[in-house]
Design a protein around this motif. Structure first.
Motif: not given
Length: 305
Positions: A255, A258, A269, A273
């Protein structure tokens, strides 16, 4: 109560466990397609039985897929029990199968992506799909890894589970009661951390963020760990393949950006996902877990009949 009687009662209480382990040991000699067929048959039978777990699965599916026709959700419910029963029976292969057999049955789809950019420490984000243990053991064959676990109330069951997860490269297994310090130490030593952050563990260290549009108590440790250690988050999903073909482990790109400076957004988030992967494999997620057990203040339980 005398010590002798206590010991006898303990042995009797463990008898069902040892009988169950004996059955799994016998079954692990069978070809995986036969084990899969047996798991599917037993799962279909359990899916028809009324009870707490069936109610939990049906409630979870109705909450997360309100627009899906009831007939399709009923099919997913049956397939959920089948996938979970298959995985339970196939733990015999995981615990007693040879390394060569396990490498054949659990494939890595993209081994070049295992360590992400290959520079930073790695947190493997591993949501609770039925192939979770298969992927974890397969990854421990190639390198030492670290993970957390919740000790079982049954010491024999706990021993067997730890033994099964420790067959290769002596992984660092951290009990949840030991806290975060051993995890930080493992990441500092550049051990990949196989992390399972998507169960409802109450309000402690959790924030309420959307999951399928529902405000859901979700552990906030993933972005916290990434910030403290400079680790990259590399998601990994282990799929159960049809017809007893085994399992496939797939890694996703690390990612970018992040964690951010917004903890709630980072946790949301993660949930987004996981939600995307569930939509791809709706029957392989751990719907037997009461994912929405902890509600915001003032909200009633969603699992009350």
């Amino acid at each position: 109560m005398s010590a002798r009687r206590s010991a006898r009662m303990l042995r009797l209480s463990l008898l069902p466990l040892w009988l169950g382990m004996g059955v799994l040991w016998l079954l692990h000699w069978l070809p995986l397609p036969l084990q899969a067929a047996l798991g599917n048959a037993l799962g279909a039978m359990f899916a028809r039985l009324p009870g707490k777990r069936r109610h939990v699965v049906a409630t979870n599916l109705a909450l997360c897929f309100p627009d899906v026709p009831a007939a399709r959700r009923a099919r997913w419910l049956r397939q959920t029990f089948q996938a979970s029963m298959r995985a339970a029976l196939e733990h015999g292969v995981l615990w007693w199968g040879s390394e060569a057999r396990l490498r054949h049955l659990i494939r890595l789809d993209n081994p070049e992506a295992v360590l992400g950019d290959g520079v930073r420490p790695v947190i493997w984000l591993a949501p609770h799909f039925v192939g979770l243990d298969m992927g974890g053991v397969r990854l421990s064959m190639d390198r030492q890894v670290a993970s957390m676990y919740a000790p079982s109330k049954n010491p024999a069951s706990d021993w067997l589970m730890l033994r099964g997860r420790s067959r290769f490269h002596a992984p660092v297994l951290v009990a949840k009661s030991d806290g975060i310090k051993p995890v930080l130490k493992a990441l500092k030593q550049r051990l990949p951390f196989y992390y399972l952050p998507d169960q409802d563990q109450g309000r402690l260290n959790a924030v309420f963020v959307p999951f399928f549009g529902i405000q859901t108590a979700t552990l906030s440790a993933l972005p916290r760990l990434a910030k403290l250690t400079g680790a990259q988050v590399v998601p990994v999903i282990t799929r159960q393949l049809p017809g007893g073909q085994g399992y496939a482990v797939r890694f996703y790109p690390p990612w970018d950006d992040y964690p951010s400076d917004d903890l709630d957004a980072d946790v949301a988030r993660m949930n987004a996902f996981i939600e995307e992967r569930i939509r791809e494999l709706p029957a392989q997620y751990l719907w037997l877990h009461r994912r929405f057990k902890t509600r915001p203040e003032g909200e009633a339980s969603v699992y009350e009949k």
